[in-house]
Design a protein around this motif. Structure first.
Motif, PDB file in Angstrom:
ATOM      1  N   VAL A   1       5.013  -9.339  22.754  1.00  0.00           N
ATOM      2  CA  VAL A   1       5.444 -10.702  23.102  1.00  0.00           C
ATOM      3  C   VAL A   1       6.741 -10.650  23.896  1.00  0.00           C
ATOM      4  CG1 VAL A   1       4.372 -11.707  21.047  1.00  0.00           C
ATOM      5  CG2 VAL A   1       6.767 -11.010  20.968  1.00  0.00           C
ATOM      6  N   PRO A   2       6.938 -11.578  24.828  1.00  0.00           N
ATOM      7  CA  PRO A   2       8.192 -11.620  25.595  1.00  0.00           C
ATOM      8  C   PRO A   2       9.322 -12.229  24.771  1.00  0.00           C
ATOM      9  CG  PRO A   2       6.772 -13.415  26.270  1.00  0.00           C
ATOM     10  CD  PRO A   2       5.976 -12.618  25.272  1.00  0.00           C
ATOM     11  N   VAL A   3      10.534 -11.740  25.000  1.00  0.00           N
ATOM     12  CA  VAL A   3      11.727 -12.338  24.402  1.00  0.00           C
ATOM     13  C   VAL A   3      12.350 -13.232  25.466  1.00  0.00           C
ATOM     14  CG1 VAL A   3      13.983 -11.919  23.358  1.00  0.00           C
ATOM     15  CG2 VAL A   3      12.094 -10.329  22.940  1.00  0.00           C
ATOM     16  N   ILE A   4      12.423 -14.519  25.175  1.00  0.00           N
ATOM     17  CA  ILE A   4      12.867 -15.492  26.181  1.00  0.00           C
ATOM     18  C   ILE A   4      14.057 -16.283  25.649  1.00  0.00           C
ATOM     19  CG2 ILE A   4      12.203 -17.529  27.532  1.00  0.00           C
ATOM     20  CD1 ILE A   4       9.328 -16.540  27.424  1.00  0.00           C
ATOM     21  N   THR A   5      15.060 -16.453  26.490  1.00  0.00           N
ATOM     22  CA  THR A   5      16.179 -17.332  26.167  1.00  0.00           C
ATOM     23  C   THR A   5      16.612 -18.055  27.435  1.00  0.00           C
ATOM     24  OG1 THR A   5      18.391 -17.446  25.201  1.00  0.00           O
ATOM     25  CG2 THR A   5      17.921 -15.512  26.529  1.00  0.00           C
ATOM     26  N   LYS A   6      16.895 -19.347  27.311  1.00  0.00           N
ATOM     27  CA  LYS A   6      17.280 -20.187  28.449  1.00  0.00           C
ATOM     28  C   LYS A   6      16.251 -20.077  29.575  1.00  0.00           C
ATOM     29  CE  LYS A   6      22.201 -19.803  27.418  1.00  0.00           C
ATOM     30  NZ  LYS A   6      23.514 -19.322  27.869  1.00  0.00           N
ATOM     31  N   ASN A   7      14.980 -20.013  29.168  1.00  0.00           N
ATOM     32  CA  ASN A   7      13.848 -19.957  30.099  1.00  0.00           C
ATOM     33  C   ASN A   7      13.834 -18.678  30.941  1.00  0.00           C
ATOM     34  OD1 ASN A   7      11.454 -21.248  30.862  1.00  0.00           O
ATOM     35  ND2 ASN A   7      12.357 -21.939  32.788  1.00  0.00           N
ATOM     36  N   GLU A   8      14.545 -17.657  30.493  1.00  0.00           N
ATOM     37  CA  GLU A   8      14.565 -16.372  31.197  1.00  0.00           C
ATOM     38  C   GLU A   8      14.079 -15.278  30.250  1.00  0.00           C
ATOM     39  OE1 GLU A   8      15.336 -15.504  34.303  1.00  0.00           O
ATOM     40  OE2 GLU A   8      15.835 -17.534  34.985  1.00  0.00           O
ATOM     41  N   VAL A   9      13.191 -14.412  30.752  1.00  0.00           N
ATOM     42  CA  VAL A   9      12.748 -13.267  29.968  1.00  0.00           C
ATOM     43  C   VAL A   9      13.856 -12.216  29.961  1.00  0.00           C
ATOM     44  CG1 VAL A   9      11.091 -11.366  29.808  1.00  0.00           C
ATOM     45  CG2 VAL A   9      10.312 -13.646  30.474  1.00  0.00           C
ATOM     46  N   ILE A  10      14.258 -11.793  28.772  1.00  0.00           N
ATOM     47  CA  ILE A  10      15.305 -10.758  28.680  1.00  0.00           C
ATOM     48  C   ILE A  10      14.787  -9.478  28.041  1.00  0.00           C
ATOM     49  CG2 ILE A  10      17.162 -12.462  28.582  1.00  0.00           C
ATOM     50  CD1 ILE A  10      17.365 -11.823  25.561  1.00  0.00           C
TER      51      ILE A  10
ATOM     52  N   THR B   1       7.613 -16.880  17.664  1.00  0.00           N
ATOM     53  CA  THR B   1       8.726 -17.666  17.142  1.00  0.00           C
ATOM     54  C   THR B   1       9.938 -16.785  16.874  1.00  0.00           C
ATOM     55  OG1 THR B   1       7.154 -19.171  16.085  1.00  0.00           O
ATOM     56  CG2 THR B   1       9.430 -19.256  15.306  1.00  0.00           C
ATOM     57  N   ILE B   2       9.687 -15.597  16.302  1.00  0.00           N
ATOM     58  CA  ILE B   2      10.769 -14.640  16.046  1.00  0.00           C
ATOM     59  C   ILE B   2      11.425 -14.230  17.364  1.00  0.00           C
ATOM     60  CG2 ILE B   2      11.292 -12.296  15.274  1.00  0.00           C
ATOM     61  CD1 ILE B   2       9.132 -12.650  13.134  1.00  0.00           C
ATOM     62  N   ALA B   3      10.589 -13.923  18.371  1.00  0.00           N
ATOM     63  CA  ALA B   3      11.111 -13.490  19.676  1.00  0.00           C
ATOM     64  C   ALA B   3      11.995 -14.562  20.295  1.00  0.00           C
ATOM     65  CB  ALA B   3       9.956 -13.144  20.612  1.00  0.00           C
ATOM     66  N   ASN B   4      11.561 -15.811  20.213  1.00  0.00           N
ATOM     67  CA  ASN B   4      12.373 -16.908  20.763  1.00  0.00           C
ATOM     68  C   ASN B   4      13.662 -17.100  19.969  1.00  0.00           C
ATOM     69  OD1 ASN B   4      10.502 -17.460  22.772  1.00  0.00           O
ATOM     70  ND2 ASN B   4       9.370 -18.911  21.508  1.00  0.00           N
ATOM     71  N   GLN B   5      13.556 -16.899  18.649  1.00  0.00           N
ATOM     72  CA  GLN B   5      14.717 -17.091  17.792  1.00  0.00           C
ATOM     73  C   GLN B   5      15.794 -16.040  18.061  1.00  0.00           C
ATOM     74  OE1 GLN B   5      15.306 -19.462  15.674  1.00  0.00           O
ATOM     75  NE2 GLN B   5      16.965 -18.707  14.369  1.00  0.00           N
ATOM     76  N   VAL B   6      15.370 -14.785  18.265  1.00  0.00           N
ATOM     77  CA  VAL B   6      16.351 -13.700  18.414  1.00  0.00           C
ATOM     78  C   VAL B   6      16.881 -13.601  19.841  1.00  0.00           C
ATOM     79  CG1 VAL B   6      15.305 -12.386  16.549  1.00  0.00           C
ATOM     80  CG2 VAL B   6      14.606 -11.918  18.911  1.00  0.00           C
ATOM     81  N   GLY B   7      16.208 -14.270  20.797  1.00  0.00           N
ATOM     82  CA  GLY B   7      16.642 -14.186  22.194  1.00  0.00           C
ATOM     83  C   GLY B   7      18.092 -14.575  22.380  1.00  0.00           C
ATOM     84  N   ALA B   8      18.483 -15.689  21.770  1.00  0.00           N
ATOM     85  CA  ALA B   8      19.867 -16.160  21.913  1.00  0.00           C
ATOM     86  C   ALA B   8      20.850 -15.179  21.289  1.00  0.00           C
ATOM     87  CB  ALA B   8      20.012 -17.534  21.269  1.00  0.00           C
ATOM     88  N   ALA B   9      20.487 -14.615  20.136  1.00  0.00           N
ATOM     89  CA  ALA B   9      21.372 -13.657  19.466  1.00  0.00           C
ATOM     90  C   ALA B   9      21.568 -12.406  20.322  1.00  0.00           C
ATOM     91  CB  ALA B   9      20.800 -13.282  18.105  1.00  0.00           C
ATOM     92  N   ILE B  10      20.474 -11.932  20.934  1.00  0.00           N
ATOM     93  CA  ILE B  10      20.562 -10.754  21.802  1.00  0.00           C
ATOM     94  C   ILE B  10      21.444 -11.049  23.012  1.00  0.00           C
ATOM     95  CG2 ILE B  10      19.251  -9.259  23.356  1.00  0.00           C
ATOM     96  CD1 ILE B  10      16.902  -9.507  21.397  1.00  0.00           C
ATOM     97  N   GLU B  11      21.230 -12.212  23.625  1.00  0.00           N
ATOM     98  CA  GLU B  11      22.006 -12.569  24.810  1.00  0.00           C
ATOM     99  C   GLU B  11      23.491 -12.708  24.477  1.00  0.00           C
ATOM    100  OE1 GLU B  11      22.276 -13.136  28.913  1.00  0.00           O
ATOM    101  OE2 GLU B  11      20.718 -12.335  27.610  1.00  0.00           O
TER     102      GLU B  11
END
Length: 422
Positions: A143-152, A175-185
């Motif tokens: 699954v892609p990790v996405i934050t602010k509509n950008e794949v990271i 849901t997990i991938a979307n949730q952790v995206g902000a933390a990673i960024e």
């Protein structure tokens, strides 16, 4: 109403509450997992810790046999393996895929998940890494990790045996991938800010070192030590051209390897570092152990060296040497890192040039002082022994050769003897 129709109606009525309870349990599980993720990574700005927490949690939730987390690099062209559950730590940072390459690259490019129940290696998008044994697993969920509509990045979960991924399992991982995206960024931004602060501090320290009264050798040693720490480098060195400009010689090195420190001089005309001197441009080698033109591949393998960046030490348009920095893993050097290396190399070149000019000035003063003393001794011989000027000079020279002392020492002895007589 027939009995069969009546029975189906009762079954549907009975299944309604059952499905609702099942959906409710899944939602409760999802909330519990998201709470667990939030608690594990909230307030943690260390990127490596955050990534490892994520793969541990994903592996636990999905009961997968392997979990891999890739992040896009700074160029946003390659996905780099940054954390994993089960593969050996030495492959972290070394497994890379381009956007669109393999299943992982496809997921990042298309921003869509991929679920394969069995024989994942038969998928036409699959790419095999020989040093990644988990690629031989059967089932694959990516699954892609996405934050602010950008794949990271991309999260991959693998199973050794065939495994049917339910829709709830896919939804949960998304849901997990979307949730952790902000933390990673956030962790990446913090890491970048910390790195830039360290780079500025390094530049400041280098500037202070150059304007201090340290000896040149001590100064250069201090510079390579600071840069090795700032760039997390196992070996960092400064090499200078010899007087004829034909060879590069190590003048300072930060390394635990005696073999590296005692390397012979490197000829400019037939070496990779010679290109830096002749081209006056930095050189980056992704893997020195595989680079045919690199003369010390065996030494690099023993010392665990991979990437090399070498920048010229320049005074205006004149190259006086090179600044070398190695990494223990294959890596790309960012524009900011290259700017830092170039700035430090330029400052080191100024320090070397200033030390050289100072040394030449001191040598000129000493030569002038020596000439005055020799002239004074000649005058004494002219007066006391009535020698011609050429003969007086020759006598001092002969005494110098016979006694193996400098002409200045012989002249000072003549002057002292005359003062004692007087």
């Amino acid at each position: 109403m027939s009995k069969s129709v009546e029975q189906r109606s009762r079954n549907v009525a009975a299944e309604g509450p059952s499905r609702l309870r099942s959906a409710l349990r899944l939602k409760e599980q999802e909330v519990a997992i998201l709470y667990q993720i939030s608690r594990a990574i909230s307030g943690n700005l260390n990127l490596e810790d955050v990534l490892h927490e994520i793969v541990d949690l994903v592996t636990h939730v999905t009961k997968g046999d392997s979990c891999l987390l890739y992040l896009l690099d700074q160029t946003r062209e390659e996905l780099v393996l940054r954390a994993s559950k089960n593969p050996h730590p030495r492959i972290i940072g070394r497994i890379k895929v381009r956007l669109g390459e393999g299943i992982t690259g496809w997921v990042a490019q298309e921003r869509q998940p991929v679920a394969i129940q069995e024989d994942a290696s038969n998928d036409p998008r699959f790419k095999l890494f020989h040093n990644l044994p988990e690629d031989r697993y059967q089932a694959f969920l990516s699954v892609p990790v996405i934050t602010k509509n950008e794949v990271i990045g991309v999260i991959n979960v693998q199973h050794r045996r065939p495994h049917r991924h339910s829709s709830s399992e896919k939804t949960l991982l998304m849901t997990i991938a979307n949730q952790v995206g902000a933390a990673i960024e956030n962790a990446r931004l913090y890491e970048e800010a910390r790195r830039k602060a360290l780079q500025l501090e390094t530049l400041s320290n280098v500037s202070q070192t150059i304007t201090s009264h340290h000896f040149l050798e001590e100064m250069l040693q201090f510079i390579v030590g600071m840069m090795a720490e700032t760039m997390n480098s196992p070996i960092c060195s400064i090499m200078l051209l010899d007087d004829e400009g034909k060879e590069l010689e190590i003048k300072a090195t930060h390394s635990l390897s005696q073999d590296y420190a005692s390397k012979p001089n490197i000829p400019v005309h037939r070496s990779l570092l010679g290109r830096v001197v002749k081209g006056r441009k930095p050189l980056v080698i992704r893997d020195v152990t595989q680079e045919r033109g690199y003369a010390y591949r065996e030494l690099a393998r023993r010392e665990g060296l991979r990437s090399l960046v070498s920048v010229p030490l320049m005074i205006k348009d004149l190259v006086i040497g090179v600044f070398n920095l190695y990494s223990s893993q294959e890596r790309s050097f960012s524009r900011e890192e290259m700017q830092l290396l170039t700035s430090v190399a330029n400052q080191a070149a100024v320090a070397i040039q200033n030390a050289k000019l100072m040394s030449e000035t001191i040598a000129m003063k000493e030569a002038l002082e020596t000439r005055k003393i020799v002239e004074r001794a000649k005058g004494i011989l002219l007066k006391e022994e009535r020698l011609a000027e050429a003969d007086a000079y020759r006598r001092i020279q002969q005494k110098s050769m016979k006694l193996r002392k400098s002409m200045r020492e012989i002249s000072e002895a003549i002057i002292l003897a005359a003062e004692v007589k007087g």
